[in-house]
Design an enzyme around this catalytic site. Structure first.
Site, short mmCIF file in Angstrom:
data_model
loop_
_atom_site.label_atom_id
_atom_site.label_comp_id
_atom_site.label_asym_id
_atom_site.label_seq_id
_atom_site.Cartn_x
_atom_site.Cartn_y
_atom_site.Cartn_z
N ASP A 1 0.86 -1.19 0.00
CA ASP A 1 0.00 0.00 0.00
C ASP A 1 0.89 1.23 0.00
O ASP A 1 1.59 1.51 0.98
CB ASP A 1 -0.92 0.00 1.22
CG ASP A 1 -2.03 1.03 1.13
OD1 ASP A 1 -1.87 2.02 0.38
OD2 ASP A 1 -3.07 0.86 1.81
N ARG B 1 -0.23 4.39 -0.65
CA ARG B 1 -1.05 5.60 -0.59
C ARG B 1 -0.61 6.53 0.54
O ARG B 1 -0.16 6.08 1.59
CB ARG B 1 -2.52 5.23 -0.40
CG ARG B 1 -3.14 4.56 -1.61
CD ARG B 1 -4.55 4.08 -1.33
NE ARG B 1 -4.59 3.00 -0.35
CZ ARG B 1 -5.71 2.41 0.04
NH1 ARG B 1 -6.86 2.79 -0.47
NH2 ARG B 1 -5.66 1.42 0.92
#
Length: 217
Positions: free
Chosen positions: A139, A141
């Site tokens: 991930d 983000r």
């Protein structure tokens, strides 16, 4: 500070408000507030109903997903979550949906996401191991820009529409308190059940509606 559209420059140094415009949608009428993320150069938008300044504002941080939102892919639940979030905000007549470009495939980008999907289909990897097999983060983000946009809109705390505790933790690290986290559960289908289970078991998503569902639908 104002630009040619009359929008004021954001106080948060990480983002700059560029334009604001009425946006009628099938879910109701929103204000589309466009921002430039100074850190990344990415153009971002928040859809706003009512006056978002204050506490406990119904909020969705939504990562872009071309395959799910535009093409209606059933590999994920992103399109259904986007629609449900907009309906919830419209029903409450107050809230913010921050649509985050640059978050495709949990931040790895569209082409890498498609490669990861192929590994899931051909080699039986789950969504976590597929990213790792490509040498990519699980991930990638970041929510600094989202927090800056919320602060610029006057949001002091949120009720976050999300099944992902890590998203709320990230938002709080950037100075936006999460007063509550509200579930956004989509009934699973044959194509996304394995994906949703991986999100629960490996990414800590709260998905209690998967309990008792057999291995295959």
């Amino acid at each position: 500070m104002t630009d040619s559209d009359g929008a004021s420059g954001a106080a948060d140094e990480g983002v700059r408000r560029v334009v604001e415009v009425r946006l009628p949608t099938t879910y109701g009428e929103f204000r589309a507030v466009g921002y430039l993320d100074r850190r990344t150069g990415t153009e971002q938008v928040a859809l706003v109903q009512g006056d978002p300044a204050g506490e406990r504002v119904l909020t969705r941080l939504h990562s872009e997903c071309l395959t799910g939102e535009v093409f209606g892919s059933t590999h994920c639940e992103c399109g259904e979550q986007l629609a449900a979030s907009l309906r919830a905000i419209a029903e409450e007549r107050r809230g913010v949906l921050v649509y985050l470009q640059g978050h495709e495939g949990r931040g790895i980008g569209l082409l890498a996401k498609l490669r990861a999907m192929r590994l899931q289909q051909d080699d039986g990897l789950d969504t976590v191991d597929a990213n790792l097999a490509l040498g990519l983060p699980v991930d990638a983000r970041d929510y600094a820009g989202a927090a800056g946009m919320l602060r610029d809109l006057g949001v002091r705390s949120v009720r976050l529409l999300s099944n992902n505790p890590r998203k709320g933790e990230a938002l709080e690290r950037y100075g936006v308190p999460v007063a509550a986290r509200l579930p956004l559960l989509v009934p699973p289908g044959a194509e996304n059940l394995r994906y949703l289970r991986a999100k629960r078991e490996r990414l800590d998503h709260d998905l209690p509606h998967l309990d008792g569902i057999p291995g295959r639908l």
